[in-house]
Design a protein around this motif. Structure first.
Motif, mmCIF file in Angstrom:
data_model
loop_
_atom_site.group_PDB
_atom_site.id
_atom_site.type_symbol
_atom_site.label_atom_id
_atom_site.label_comp_id
_atom_site.label_asym_id
_atom_site.label_seq_id
_atom_site.Cartn_x
_atom_site.Cartn_y
_atom_site.Cartn_z
ATOM 1 N N VAL A 127 0.781 -1.201 -0.093
ATOM 2 C CA VAL A 127 -0.009 0.097 0.160
ATOM 3 C C VAL A 127 0.809 1.223 -0.039
ATOM 4 C CG1 VAL A 127 -1.683 1.249 1.233
ATOM 5 C CG2 VAL A 127 -2.025 -1.020 1.048
ATOM 6 N N SER A 128 1.840 1.099 0.891
ATOM 7 C CA SER A 128 2.914 2.382 0.692
ATOM 8 C C SER A 128 3.652 2.542 -0.640
ATOM 9 C CB SER A 128 3.817 2.252 1.850
ATOM 10 O OG SER A 128 3.385 2.155 3.257
ATOM 11 N N LEU A 129 3.842 1.499 -1.324
ATOM 12 C CA LEU A 129 4.650 1.637 -2.423
ATOM 13 C C LEU A 129 3.735 2.092 -3.586
ATOM 14 C CD1 LEU A 129 7.117 0.743 -4.372
ATOM 15 C CD2 LEU A 129 5.956 -1.350 -4.623
ATOM 16 N N HIS A 130 2.472 1.718 -3.707
ATOM 17 C CA HIS A 130 1.496 2.067 -4.546
ATOM 18 C C HIS A 130 0.325 3.082 -4.400
ATOM 19 C CE1 HIS A 130 2.994 -1.002 -7.421
ATOM 20 N NE2 HIS A 130 2.958 -2.053 -6.454
ATOM 21 N N GLY A 131 0.290 3.392 -3.265
ATOM 22 C CA GLY A 131 -0.808 4.408 -2.539
ATOM 23 C C GLY A 131 -2.072 3.700 -2.495
ATOM 24 N N VAL A 132 -2.733 4.398 -1.468
ATOM 25 C CA VAL A 132 -3.993 3.639 -0.884
ATOM 26 C C VAL A 132 -5.093 3.694 -2.088
ATOM 27 C CG1 VAL A 132 -6.181 4.015 0.378
ATOM 28 C CG2 VAL A 132 -3.905 4.267 1.199
ATOM 29 N N ALA A 133 -5.270 4.800 -2.974
ATOM 30 C CA ALA A 133 -6.109 5.050 -4.211
ATOM 31 C C ALA A 133 -5.944 3.863 -5.120
ATOM 32 C CB ALA A 133 -6.009 6.344 -4.674
ATOM 33 N N GLU A 134 -4.598 3.740 -5.536
ATOM 34 C CA GLU A 134 -4.456 2.667 -6.583
ATOM 35 C C GLU A 134 -4.670 1.384 -6.252
ATOM 36 O OE1 GLU A 134 -3.087 0.947 -10.149
ATOM 37 O OE2 GLU A 134 -3.906 2.941 -9.589
ATOM 38 N N VAL A 135 -4.195 0.970 -4.982
ATOM 39 C CA VAL A 135 -4.459 -0.379 -4.358
ATOM 40 C C VAL A 135 -5.793 -0.577 -4.494
ATOM 41 C CG1 VAL A 135 -4.507 -1.891 -2.481
ATOM 42 C CG2 VAL A 135 -2.424 -0.520 -3.207
ATOM 43 N N ALA A 136 -6.830 0.465 -4.003
ATOM 44 C CA ALA A 136 -8.230 0.457 -4.110
ATOM 45 C C ALA A 136 -8.712 0.198 -5.545
ATOM 46 C CB ALA A 136 -8.765 1.548 -3.332
ATOM 47 N N LEU A 141 -1.661 -11.334 -4.851
ATOM 48 C CA LEU A 141 -0.567 -11.305 -3.585
ATOM 49 C C LEU A 141 -0.256 -9.722 -3.873
ATOM 50 C CD1 LEU A 141 0.969 -11.768 -1.256
ATOM 51 C CD2 LEU A 141 2.320 -13.336 -2.592
ATOM 52 N N GLY A 142 -0.550 -8.746 -3.060
ATOM 53 C CA GLY A 142 0.115 -7.462 -3.026
ATOM 54 C C GLY A 142 0.990 -7.339 -1.840
ATOM 55 N N ALA A 143 2.380 -7.674 -2.214
ATOM 56 C CA ALA A 143 3.426 -7.766 -1.295
ATOM 57 C C ALA A 143 4.887 -7.466 -2.232
ATOM 58 C CB ALA A 143 3.687 -8.927 -0.418
ATOM 59 N N VAL A 144 5.767 -7.095 -1.463
ATOM 60 C CA VAL A 144 7.130 -6.546 -2.067
ATOM 61 C C VAL A 144 8.385 -7.514 -1.560
ATOM 62 C CG1 VAL A 144 6.252 -4.555 -2.840
ATOM 63 C CG2 VAL A 144 7.416 -4.411 -0.759
ATOM 64 N N GLY A 145 9.198 -7.718 -2.517
ATOM 65 C CA GLY A 145 10.767 -8.090 -1.826
ATOM 66 C C GLY A 145 10.479 -9.556 -1.240
ATOM 67 N N ASP A 146 11.412 -9.797 -0.435
ATOM 68 C CA ASP A 146 11.343 -11.051 0.225
ATOM 69 C C ASP A 146 10.101 -11.540 0.904
ATOM 70 O OD1 ASP A 146 14.049 -11.405 -0.494
ATOM 71 O OD2 ASP A 146 14.552 -10.718 1.517
ATOM 72 N N GLU A 147 9.309 -10.490 1.295
ATOM 73 C CA GLU A 147 8.043 -11.001 1.862
ATOM 74 C C GLU A 147 6.923 -11.393 0.712
ATOM 75 O OE1 GLU A 147 5.442 -8.643 5.239
ATOM 76 O OE2 GLU A 147 5.363 -7.650 3.489
#
Length: 469
Positions: free
Chosen positions: A268-277, A409-415
């Motif tokens: 969410v921090s990477l893409h922004g709340v509005a775009e994730v929504a 799956l909205g996650a980044v990197g190792d996670e």
């Protein structure tokens, strides 16, 4: 057959063998024909001859012919497509724009590049379907042989659903008996009419018709002449078909599945709340959320769930304006109204719950802190559930492992990779990005199994002086 028939009857079949039927949906009726109970041996003989011609066709020519048909059907002003879209809208209740978008996606997977990618992924060398080919691992040669006839029992209301299975069968040079879906009966025959214009050998390898679920005699007759069976439907319907399949027959099924989405705080921090929504709204709106690929719930980690849910409500409204939802029948409307009432009661009983909805039944967004039992979705209901951590997600959905299919799956990197690994081990067969849940490729191994090579048997030539090295 008449232009508007929902059946496709190969040109070699004598019309004297056909029995007319009518499919009804409300005030609308579609007509077709199927072989009489005593005429299936003649159908089997005709399909045997059709397969002899099909075997002589190079696999790349099959790919070219399907690509040519897909190119015509990709045009929204193509008259056969326009008729199918109108009829499908009547039967399914979906808007024409929703159906067009579904067909855009399905037809895109039938282009030559996509088909060759699927063949190469599963077979390595597609030309093993044409004859023996060198195999360096074998130090010899290998050959892939498809079944003589595939019986495909289709169900559901996703427009264009039969296309992938139909094309996969033709790629492995199998003829097909297709039981068309009652909820969307027009596409298959219309597609095959175009295929006949492009390459008659392919279209004449298929008999597409309909019989009622309780017509045991017709089902048994079709099953008797099949080497492979592919079933779509709920768990109970698939189990009934599975019980009839013999040990000599290949069996593949697509039964009840559940899908969901999850987004992490970092995503969410990477893409922004509005775009994730916006991406969540796309997944919950595509195909009016009627497909197995559609999410039953979106899990949002950390403290972002309320902000995301508020923006999803706005995005769902915009999605409904861009692509109108379909009409909802009385039974589904009652279920949806009940779901809203339960959600509103829960929201009033908790500090964190909330519900947003359209004035009508076009869309609904529910914010909750508990993952209620998952049993299916539909009609554009976006359930946003707050969870403490991404690491908690797998344990939350573990009770549904047997039915899990598609996860955004909205996650980044190792996670991302840790969670993807856990989901794969749990039983998920596809991990994609939020906003892409309904956009599957032809190369995806549907429900986790190879759907082209799974239809094949192989013959190897090894330890022989004539073998190619």
């Amino acid at each position: 057959m008449a232009e508007q028939s929902v059946s496709w009857i190969p040109s070699w079949m004598d019309s004297a063998f056909l029995v007319p039927f009518a499919l009804r949906s409300g005030d609308h009726e579609w007509r077709g024909a199927r072989p009489g109970e005593a005429d299936w041996p003649a159908v089997a003989e005709g399909l045997r001859r059709a397969q002899e011609a099909l075997r002589e066709m190079p696999v790349r020519r099959i790919v070219e012919a399907v690509d040519a048909v897909a190119e015509q059907w990709a045009k929204r002003d193509f008259p056969p497509r326009q008729r199918v879209v109108r009829d499908a809208s009547v039967v399914t209740g979906m808007s024409e724009e929703t159906i067009n978008r579904s067909l855009d996606g399905e037809l895109g997977t039938l282009r030559a590049e996509s088909l060759l990618a699927a063949l190469e992924r599963e077979l390595g060398d597609p030309e093993v379907l044409d004859g023996f080919r060198p195999d360096a691992h074998l130090r010899g040669s290998t050959r892939a042989i498809g079944p003589r006839t595939v019986l495909a029992v289709f169900s559901g209301n996703a427009p264009g659903l039969p296309a992938r299975t139909l094309v996969r069968a033709l790629l492995v040079k199998a003829t097909m008996i297709a039981k068309i879906p009652a909820r969307e009966p027009n596409f298959t025959a219309a597609f095959l009419r175009t295929l006949h214009e492009v390459e008659p050998v392919l279209a004449d390898s298929v008999l597409a018709t309909y019989w009622d679920r309780d017509d045991e005699a017709t089902m048994a007759a079709a099953l008797e002449h099949a080497d492979a069976v592919i079933a779509y439907g709920g768990d109970e319907a698939c189990a009934a078909i599975r019980a009839k399949v013999g040990p000599h027959q290949i069996y593949e099924e697509h039964a009840h599945k559940l899908s969901f989405g999850v987004v992490s705080e970092d995503y969410v921090s990477l893409h922004g709340v509005a775009e994730v929504a916006r991406r969540i709204a796309v997944d919950c709106s595509d195909l009016d959320q009627q497909a197995c690929l559609s999410p039953q719930v979106y899990l949002v980690t950390g403290s972002q769930a309320p902000a995301v849910a508020r923006q999803v409500a706005r995005a769902m409204r915009l999605a409904a304006e861009d692509c109108p939802p379909g009409t909802i029948d009385v039974e589904d409307a009652t279920v949806l109204q009940h779901r809203r009432l339960v959600a509103e009661w829960r929201a009033a009983s908790t500090a964190s719950g909330e519900v947003w909805s359209s004035d009508g039944l076009e869309w609904t967004v529910v914010l909750d802190d508990t993952l209620l039992p998952l049993s299916g979705a539909g009609n554009r209901v976006a359930r946003i559930v707050a969870v403490p951590r991404l690491a908690d997600v797998v344990d939350l959905v573990r009770p549904y492992a047997r039915h899990l299919q598609n996860v955004a799956l909205g996650a980044v990197g190792d996670e991302f990779w840790r969670t993807a690994e856990d989901l794969a081990l749990l039983g998920v067969s596809r991990v994609t990005a939020p906003g892409e849940m309904a956009r599957v490729s032809m190369a995806w191994r549907h429900d986790g199994l190879p759907r082209i090579s799974g239809l094949l048997r192989w013959c190897d030539v090894e330890q022989h002086p004539e073998a190619t090295t």
